[in-house]
Write a protein that holds these residues in place. Structure first.
Motif, mmCIF file in Angstrom:
data_model
loop_
_atom_site.group_PDB
_atom_site.id
_atom_site.type_symbol
_atom_site.label_atom_id
_atom_site.label_comp_id
_atom_site.label_asym_id
_atom_site.label_seq_id
_atom_site.Cartn_x
_atom_site.Cartn_y
_atom_site.Cartn_z
ATOM 1 N N UNK A 213 -19.834 0.922 -4.311
ATOM 2 C CA UNK A 213 -19.121 0.609 -3.029
ATOM 3 C C UNK A 213 -18.152 -0.531 -2.952
ATOM 4 N N UNK A 214 -18.407 -1.392 -3.868
ATOM 5 C CA UNK A 214 -17.690 -2.776 -4.129
ATOM 6 C C UNK A 214 -16.318 -2.216 -4.822
ATOM 7 N N UNK B 140 -9.570 0.371 -2.051
ATOM 8 C CA UNK B 140 -8.932 0.839 -0.681
ATOM 9 C C UNK B 140 -9.316 -0.252 0.280
ATOM 10 N N UNK C 51 -8.767 -10.151 1.410
ATOM 11 C CA UNK C 51 -10.206 -10.726 1.332
ATOM 12 C C UNK C 51 -10.725 -9.545 0.865
ATOM 13 N N UNK C 52 -10.587 -8.209 1.188
ATOM 14 C CA UNK C 52 -11.320 -7.164 0.847
ATOM 15 C C UNK C 52 -11.391 -7.017 -0.633
ATOM 16 N N UNK D 68 -16.943 -11.172 9.470
ATOM 17 C CA UNK D 68 -15.563 -11.755 9.256
ATOM 18 C C UNK D 68 -14.786 -10.622 8.563
ATOM 19 N N UNK E 230 -9.210 -2.738 3.570
ATOM 20 C CA UNK E 230 -8.966 -2.299 4.960
ATOM 21 C C UNK E 230 -8.023 -3.490 5.376
ATOM 22 N N UNK F 231 -13.709 -9.799 -1.902
ATOM 23 C CA UNK F 231 -15.248 -9.456 -1.386
ATOM 24 C C UNK F 231 -15.570 -8.318 -2.314
ATOM 25 N N UNK G 213 -8.998 -9.927 6.747
ATOM 26 C CA UNK G 213 -9.795 -10.933 7.794
ATOM 27 C C UNK G 213 -9.050 -12.005 8.118
ATOM 28 N N UNK G 214 -9.289 -12.465 9.404
ATOM 29 C CA UNK G 214 -8.396 -13.360 9.567
ATOM 30 C C UNK G 214 -9.462 -14.814 9.843
ATOM 31 N N UNK G 215 -9.199 -15.518 8.321
ATOM 32 C CA UNK G 215 -9.923 -16.792 8.019
ATOM 33 C C UNK G 215 -9.568 -17.714 8.884
ATOM 34 N N UNK H 225 -17.240 2.824 2.853
ATOM 35 C CA UNK H 225 -17.605 1.947 1.885
ATOM 36 C C UNK H 225 -18.422 0.662 2.107
ATOM 37 N N UNK I 35 -15.000 0.646 -4.437
ATOM 38 C CA UNK I 35 -14.123 1.451 -3.329
ATOM 39 C C UNK I 35 -13.721 0.437 -2.455
ATOM 40 N N UNK I 36 -14.449 -0.620 -1.933
ATOM 41 C CA UNK I 36 -13.836 -1.704 -1.124
ATOM 42 C C UNK I 36 -12.573 -2.189 -1.974
#
Lengths: 511, 143
Positions: B49-50, B56, B2-3, A434, B58, B6, B61-63, A170, B52-53
Motif C-alpha cells: 500500500x505504501x 499515485x 507529502x504522499x 494531515x 493524492x 509518506x 497535505x497542507x503542513x 491505498x 501504491x501511495x
C-alpha cells in the motif's frame, strides 16, 4: 418472533433498575453534550468515557448501557451545532447543515431543532426494532461460521471500510495494516514468544486498545485545535433566536414519508460493515432530494432536508449495532469502541453472546428503547440548555478534554509509560490526519488484530497448513466476493458520490 | 509530495516490520503457520500500500509553518512532562499547570487560563475522585 419478544421483556426487567435508568439518563445527557460540541464526535466521546466505566467497576450490562446511551446521545446532539453554527458536531451531522442552516437563518431554528430531534427519535426508535428482529436472524447464520469464515469476515470489514468510507483505497489499506501490525506487539498468545517488543518488558502485554484510541482520537483533536487556533470560529449563538421549540403538526405530516424512507435506508447502511452513519445520512439525503425535491427547495431550508439526514444517521447508529452484537465484527469507529469495552469485560460478542449472556444483549436493547424516550424528552423541550453548552469557548473545553483523557488512562493502569504511549498516538494521529489517512481502520486493526490472527491460525490448524480452507465453503467464498467487490467497486462509485457531496456542501456555503 | 515521502517512510516501515517478524524466535509449541506468518502478511500489505501511495499520490497535505510546529512540539513536551510529574506531585497540582498551559496556548487570556487551569483540575478531582471514587495520582500531599 414470540421468543424474541419474551427475551426483550426479560431485557426490560434488567434495564428497569434504578442504577441502569440513572446510567442511561447520565449517558444520554453526556452524549448529547458531547455530540453537540464541535470536534467531539461519538467515537471520541465513548472512548474517553470507557476508562471511566472500567475504573468505576461497573458490571458489563450497566457499563454497556452507559456507553451506548452516550453513543445514541451523541448522534442526537450532532445536529445542534450543525443547525445553529453551521459546524457539524460530528461527521454524520454534516448533511444536516445543508437545510438546517438555511432554516435557522429564516428564523426557524427552533422548529429545525425540534423537527430534527423528532426525526432522530423516529430513526433511532425503529432502527432499534430492526436490531431486535434482525440480530437474532443474523445470529442463526453466524452459528454456521468457522474460523475460516470469521477470518474472511474480518477482511470484509476492513475492505468495505476502506472502500466505502475513504477516498483513497491505498491509504485505507495502509491504515488497516498499520493497526493490525500494532496489535502484533506483545507476547504471542498461542506460543508464548514475545513479538516486536524490542526487549522492553512494557511491550510484553501489547499496546492497550484504549491507550491507542484515546490518543488517536481525543489527543490528536487537541493538537488539531492547537494548530488552527488562530482561525478558530467563535461559537456565536447570540444572534440566533430559537423561536418555538415544538415541531408544527403540518411539518410533521409533510415530512413523515421522508422519515420512514430515510429510516429504512439509514438502517441498512448501518448494518453494512464499514459503512456507518455518515453514509446513512448521505444516502438518505441524496435519495430524498432525487425523489421529492420537485420545487427545488432542498438546500434552501426545506424541512424534509433536515429530517432525511437525521432520521438516516440515527437509524444507521442502531443498524451498526447489529453486526457488532451478532457477529462481533464492528463496522464503525464507535461500535469498535463498544466492542473493545465488551472484550475488556471478558464478554465476546458474536452468536454465542445471545446464548450465553442474553441478559447483556436484551438488557442493552431495552436500555436503548428507554434511552430513546429520554433523548426525545431531553432534546425537544430542553434543547435550549444544550445550546448554552455550545457557548463554552474551545480554549477551556479542549484542555478539559485532554486532562480527562489522561485521567481515564491513568485510572486503568496507573502507569506513566501508558500515558507516554498515548501522547505518541496523539502525535501519530495528528500526522495521519494531515496525510488524509483514515483513523478508523487503524483503530479497528489494533482492536481486531489478535482475533483475526487467532482465527487464521485456528483455520490453518484445522486444515493442517492448507491455505485452501480459507476458500473452502460457499459461505466463505461469498464473503470474500463481497469483500473484493466492496473494496474495488467504490474506487469507481465512491469518487463520484464524494465529489457530488463536496459540491453540494460547498454550494451551500456560497449562498 | 507529502504522499511520496509518506509512501517512502511507509515502505521502510513495512520492510522493517517484515525483517523483525523473521527474527521472532520459534517456540517448542507450534501450530502449522506459527507466530511469524501473519505479521509477514501484514508487512507485505503495509509495503504494497505504501508503494501504491508513492506511485499515485493524492492532493498535497497542507503542513503548518515553523511556528506551529514549535507550538505543537512544546505541547507534546508539556504533556510528556506531565506524564512523568503526575505520580510525583499528585493529580491536582500537576493538572493545574498542564491545563493552564493548554488554555493559554489555545488563546485564553492569562487570567482566564489561570482560572481555567484551577477549575479544570479541581473540577475533575471533585467529580471523578470525590463523587465517582476514581483513583487519581496521589502526590506527597495525598491529592
Amino acid at each position: 418472533m414470540l421468543e424474541t419478544l419474551s427475551s426483550l421483556a426479560d431485557g426490560f426487567g434488567v434495564a428497569l433498575t434504578f442504577q441502569c435508568l440513572a446510567l442511561a439518563f447520565l449517558g444520554c445527557l453526556l452524549g448529547t453534550v458531547i455530540g453537540a460540541l464541535p470536534g467531539l464526535g461519538p467515537s471520541n466521546g465513548v472512548a474517553i468515557l470507557i476508562p471511566l466505566a472500567f475504573s468505576l467497576g461497573l458490571a458489563p450490562t450497566p457499563a454497556l448501557i452507559l456507553l451506548t446511551s452516550v453513543y445514541y446521545g451523541a448522534m442526537y446532539g450532532g445536529r445542534i451545532s450543525s443547525i445553529l453554527l453551521n459546524i457539524p458536531g460530528d461527521e454524520p451531522a454534516m448533511m444536516t447543515t445543508l437545510d438546517g442552516v438555511p432554516m435557522a437563518r429564516k428564523g426557524q431554528a427552533g422548529e429545525a431543532l425540534a423537527l430534527s430531534g423528532f426525526a432522530s427519535f423516529f430513526g433511532a426508535f425503529f432502527a432499534t426494532w430492526g436490531l431486535v428482529f434482525l440480530a437474532p436472524l443474523l445470529v442463526k447464520v453466524a452459528l454456521l461460521f468457522g474460523p475460516a469464515e470469521y477470518f474472511a469476515l474480518f477482511v470484509l470489514a476492513f475492505a468495505t471500510l476502506g472502500g466505502v468510507a475513504s477516498t483513497n483505497q491505498a491509504k485505507a489499506a495502509f491504515a488497516a495494516a498499520l493497526g493490525l501490525a500494532i496489535a502484533m506487539i506483545g507476547v504471542d498468545s498461542q506460543t508464548g514468544v514475545p513479538r516486536f517488543s524490542f526487549g522492553q518488558v512494557h511491550f510484553y502485554d501489547g499496546i492497550d486498545f484504549l491507550v491507542a484510541i484515546v490518543g488517536l482520537f481525543a489527543l490528536s483533536e487537541v493538537f488539531v485545535f492547537l494548530e488552527h487556533k488562530s482561525s478558530l470560529k467563535k461559537s456565536d449563538t447570540s444572534g440566533i433566536k430559537l423561536g418555538r421549540i415544538t415541531p408544527p403538526l403540518w411539518m410533521l405530516r409533510k415530512t413523515f414519508p421522508t422519515m420512514c424512507r430515510s429510516t429504512l435506508f439509514g438502517f441498512f447502511a448501518g448494518v453494512l460493515p464499514g459503512a456507518g452513519a455518515s453514509l446513512g445520512s448521505f444516502i438518505s439525503y441524496s435519495f430524498e432530494k432525487q425523489l421529492v425535491d420537485r420545487e427545488n427547495t432542498f438546500g434552501k431550508g426545506d424541512p424534509r432536508g433536515v429530517v432525511a439526514p437525521e432520521a438516516g444517521n440515527n437509524a444507521a447508529a442502531g443498524g451498526a449495532l447489529v453486526p457488532m452484537l451478532a457477529l462481533g465484527v464492528p463496522g464503525s469507529g464507535t461500535t469498535a469502541v463498544l466492542l473493545a469495552m465488551l472484550l475488556a469485560l471478558n464478554i465476546t460478542p458474536g452468536p454465542l453472546l445471545f446464548q450465553n449472556n442474553p441478559d447483556v444483549v436484551w438488557g442493552l436493547i431495552a436500555a436503548l428503547f428507554i434511552g430513546n424516550f429520554m433523548l426525545l424528552a431531553l432534546n425537544i423541550p430542553l434543547v435550549g440548555m444544550f445550546v448554552r453548552v455550545l457557548m463554552i469557548p474551545t480554549h477551556y473545553l479542549m484542555p478539559g478534554v485532554a486532562m480527562i483523557s489522561f485521567v481515564g488512562i491513568y485510572g486503568i493502569s496507573g502507569s506513566t509509560f501508558d500515558l507516554i504511549v498515548m501522547v505518541v498516538f496523539g502525535v501519530v494521529g495528528w500526522v495521519l490526519r494531515k496525510l488524509d489517512v483514515p483513523l478508523v481502520p487503524v483503530i479497528l486493526g489494533v482492536l481486531l488484530g489478535n482475533l483475526m490472527e487467532q482465527n487464521l491460525r485456528r483455520a490453518m490448524t484445522i486444515s493442517d497448513g492448507d491455505w485452501g480452507i480459507l476458500f473452502a465453503s460457499p459461505l466463505s467464498i461469498g464473503i470474500w466476493t463481497v469483500a473484493v467487490v466492496g473494496f474495488i467497486l467504490p474506487i469507481f462509485m465512491a469518487r463520484r458520490l464524494r465529489r457530488k457531496l463536496e459540491r453540494e456542501v460547498t454550494a451551500s456555503d456560497v449562498d | 509530495m507529502s504522499d511520496r515521502v509518506f509512501g517512502g517512510i511507509g515502505l521502510l516501515l513495512g520492510v522493517f516490520f517484515i525483517w523483525q517478524a523473521t527474527l521472532i524466535p520459534l517456540s517448542f509449541i507450534s501450530d502449522p503457520i506459527g507466530p511469524k506468518t501473519f505479521p509477514i502478511i501484514l508487512g507485505v500489505v503495509l509495503s504494497l500500500s505504501s508503494v501504491a501511495i508513492m506511485l499515485l499520490p493524492g492532493g498535497s497535505a497542507d503542513w503548518p509553518g515553523m511556528r506551529t510546529f514549535a507550538e505543537l512540539s512544546a505541547a507534546v513536551a508539556v504533556l510528556i512532562a506531565y506524564s512523568f510529574v503526575l505520580p510525583l506531585v499528585g493529580f491536582v497540582v500537576s493538572t493545574i499547570f498542564a491545563a493552564f498551559y493548554l488554555c493559554l496556548r489555545l488563546g485564553a487570556p492569562l487570567k482566564g487560563a489561570a482560572i481555567g487551569g484551577v477549575s479544570i483540575s479541581l473540577g475533575i478531582y471533585a467529580l471523578f475522585h470525590l463523587v465517582l471514587g476514581l483513583s487519581l495520582a496521589r502526590g506527597p500531599w495525598g491529592f
